[in-house]
Every structure is written in C-alpha cells, then in structure tokens.
Design a protein around this motif. Structure first.
Motif, PDB file in Angstrom:
ATOM      1  N   ARG A 150       0.835  -1.207   0.000  1.00 54.52           N
ATOM      2  CA  ARG A 150       0.000   0.000   0.000  1.00 54.52           C
ATOM      3  C   ARG A 150       0.869   1.256   0.000  1.00 54.52           C
ATOM      4  O   ARG A 150       0.592   2.203  -0.740  1.00 54.52           O
ATOM      5  CB  ARG A 150      -0.908  -0.005   1.225  1.00 54.52           C
ATOM      6  CG  ARG A 150      -1.814   1.214   1.311  1.00 54.52           C
ATOM      7  CD  ARG A 150      -2.750   1.117   2.499  1.00 54.52           C
ATOM      8  NE  ARG A 150      -3.601   2.295   2.595  1.00 54.52           N
ATOM      9  CZ  ARG A 150      -4.522   2.473   3.533  1.00 54.52           C
ATOM     10  NH1 ARG A 150      -4.717   1.542   4.453  1.00 54.52           N
ATOM     11  NH2 ARG A 150      -5.250   3.572   3.548  1.00 54.52           N
ATOM     12  N   SER A 203       2.460   1.654  -3.363  1.00 54.54           N
ATOM     13  CA  SER A 203       1.463   2.137  -4.307  1.00 54.54           C
ATOM     14  C   SER A 203       1.251   3.646  -4.164  1.00 54.54           C
ATOM     15  O   SER A 203       1.173   4.370  -5.163  1.00 54.54           O
ATOM     16  CB  SER A 203       0.142   1.400  -4.082  1.00 54.54           C
ATOM     17  OG  SER A 203      -0.854   1.875  -4.957  1.00 54.54           O
ATOM     18  N   GLU A 204       1.200   4.125  -2.920  1.00 52.53           N
ATOM     19  CA  GLU A 204       1.011   5.550  -2.682  1.00 52.53           C
ATOM     20  C   GLU A 204       2.246   6.346  -3.103  1.00 52.53           C
ATOM     21  O   GLU A 204       2.133   7.410  -3.721  1.00 52.53           O
ATOM     22  CB  GLU A 204       0.719   5.796  -1.198  1.00 52.53           C
ATOM     23  CG  GLU A 204      -0.633   5.253  -0.750  1.00 52.53           C
ATOM     24  CD  GLU A 204      -0.819   5.357   0.753  1.00 52.53           C
ATOM     25  OE1 GLU A 204       0.168   5.694   1.457  1.00 52.53           O
ATOM     26  OE2 GLU A 204      -1.946   5.090   1.227  1.00 52.53           O
ATOM     27  N   VAL A 244      -1.839  -1.524  -7.333  1.00 48.82           N
ATOM     28  CA  VAL A 244      -1.124  -2.613  -6.675  1.00 48.82           C
ATOM     29  C   VAL A 244      -0.573  -3.636  -7.672  1.00 48.82           C
ATOM     30  O   VAL A 244       0.486  -4.224  -7.448  1.00 48.82           O
ATOM     31  CB  VAL A 244      -2.051  -3.314  -5.650  1.00 48.82           C
ATOM     32  CG1 VAL A 244      -1.386  -4.571  -5.092  1.00 48.82           C
ATOM     33  CG2 VAL A 244      -2.406  -2.365  -4.516  1.00 48.82           C
ATOM     34  N   HIS A 246       1.660  -9.028   1.650  1.00 49.67           N
ATOM     35  CA  HIS A 246       1.364  -7.643   1.310  1.00 49.67           C
ATOM     36  C   HIS A 246       2.521  -6.679   1.602  1.00 49.67           C
ATOM     37  O   HIS A 246       2.289  -5.470   1.681  1.00 49.67           O
ATOM     38  CB  HIS A 246       0.109  -7.169   2.061  1.00 49.67           C
ATOM     39  CG  HIS A 246      -1.125  -7.935   1.712  1.00 49.67           C
ATOM     40  ND1 HIS A 246      -1.710  -7.868   0.463  1.00 49.67           N
ATOM     41  CD2 HIS A 246      -1.873  -8.809   2.438  1.00 49.67           C
ATOM     42  CE1 HIS A 246      -2.774  -8.651   0.439  1.00 49.67           C
ATOM     43  NE2 HIS A 246      -2.893  -9.232   1.620  1.00 49.67           N
TER      44      HIS A 246
END
Length: 231
Positions: free
Chosen positions: A53, A56-57, A63, A85
């Motif tokens: 996450r 991705s940001e 993703v 993850h």
C-alpha cells in the motif's frame, strides 16, 4: 536514519528519484526502477519492511504493477517478500558490500577504459563543472543534491563507454546500496571531490593508465568509507 515520505513527497517527486515514465514500456518496469532508485537514495532503508500500500502511494501506481515489480526485484535479491502484502529491503553486511564493490571495480574500470578515447575537451569541462558544484556542497547537509551530482559525474564518464549493457549493469549494482549514509561521513565528500579532480587531471594529460588507477583508488576509498556506515 530512516526517511519517510510526507504527503507532498513521493518516490517519484523527489530529486534523483524521479523516473521518466516515457522511457518505460510497462508500469511494472517503471515501478521496479523507481523502487531501485528509492533504495539507493535511502528512501527505503536496508532491513525496512514496506507495505504494498505504501509503495502504491509513493509511486502513484495500482497494486498490480507493484506486485509484478516485487517479484522481479525479489528474483535478483534486492528485496525479500516479507509477507503477502509487504517487502523487506535486503540488509547489507560487510561481505555483501565488499562483493558489490568488487563487481563495481571490474565493471567501472572497463567502462573508464572504453570511455577514455571518446572523452573530449567539452566533456572534461562538464566534469569540472559538476565537481565544482560538489565542492561547494562540502559543508552542506543537502545529501540529495550531493548524491545526484555524484551520480551525474560518474554517468557522464561511463556513458562515453558507448555500451548500454555495461552502464546498466553498473547502475544496477550501485542501486543495491544507499549512498546517503556515505555522504554523511565527515570528510567523505571533500575526499571524493579531490579524487574526481585527480581523475580529471589524468584525462587532461591523456593518461589512460592514470585514469584507471585514479578510479581504482576512488572505489577503494569509497568501500572503506561505506564499511564504516554499517551497523
């Protein structure tokens, strides 16, 4: 010291981390390159666990290309898959660091040899200009700018080898270690500037052997300083 992005700062926004999206065929390639740059520049630290996450940001990507990039980077040993993850940036110890510099020595001395006959006066003047900018930063805390200029100096030299495969290999090896800690070492930048100046002097005197030996000493002193940054 761990560096985390702010709301206004991402991997692709910061100096020397920006990757030109236009030169990549796929988002996966862009993501892999951006993550490599981030590791080299200390944005993600050795041993740090980074979630998909956050990646991705930081990269402003979905993703899916992030996952594909992680598979690629894990396969070459730059990161470890920490969980489903997240990733863990590969730790660097003295043995791994010494091995990196051993490979750099082989590749970069060959690049210097190939580049030597193609480097003319305008390029030498460009190297002087870049090194002059580095000299002005000796007492500066601007590590991003220092790292960017140092990479630029070496890229100018190696690009004249006219061997894209060789320069790509050099960039890949260098991306396996964060040089931010190196520039924070007292006296390292001043020594590096002096070593660059010696290399330039050998270029101006058309001394190939001298250029190779100057760069060899530069790498040897770099390894010695880098080893002191390890925990």
């Amino acid at each position: 010291m761990q560096r985390s992005p702010t709301k206004k700062e991402s991997v692709t926004d910061r100096p020397d981390m920006a990757a030109d999206r236009a030169k990549f065929f796929t988002k996966r390639e862009f993501a892999a390159e951006a993550i490599r740059n981030a590791i080299e520049n200390g944005f993600y630290q050795p041993g740090e666990v980074v979630s998909q996450r956050r990646l991705s940001e930081d990269l402003s990507l979905s993703v899916t290309p992030i996952r594909e990039a992680i598979i690629q980077l894990a396969a070459i040993g730059l990161v470890e898959r920490h969980s489903h993850h997240s990733i863990k940036v590969k730790d660097v110890d003295a043995v791994r660091l010494s091995n990196m510099y051993q490979v750099r020595m082989m590749l970069e001395l060959e690049a210097v040899r190939l580049a030597f006959k193609r480097i003319k006066k305008p390029t030498i003047e460009e190297l002087k200009r870049i090194n002059g900018q580095l000299k002005q930063l000796i007492k500066s805390p601007e590590l991003e700018k220092i790292n960017s200029l140092d990479r630029q100096f070496h890229y100018v030299v190696f690009s004249h080898a006219d061997n894209e495969a060789l320069t790509s290999c050099i960039e890949f090896i260098k991306s396996s270690f964060s040089f931010y800690a190196l520039w924070s070492r007292k006296g390292r930048l001043a020594l590096s500037v002096a070593e660059h100046a010696e290399f330039i002097a050998k270029l101006e005197s058309a001394d190939l052997k001298g250029c190779i030996e100057a760069h060899r000493r530069h790498l040897e002193s770099g390894l010695k300083a880098a080893l002191t940054t390890l925990p």
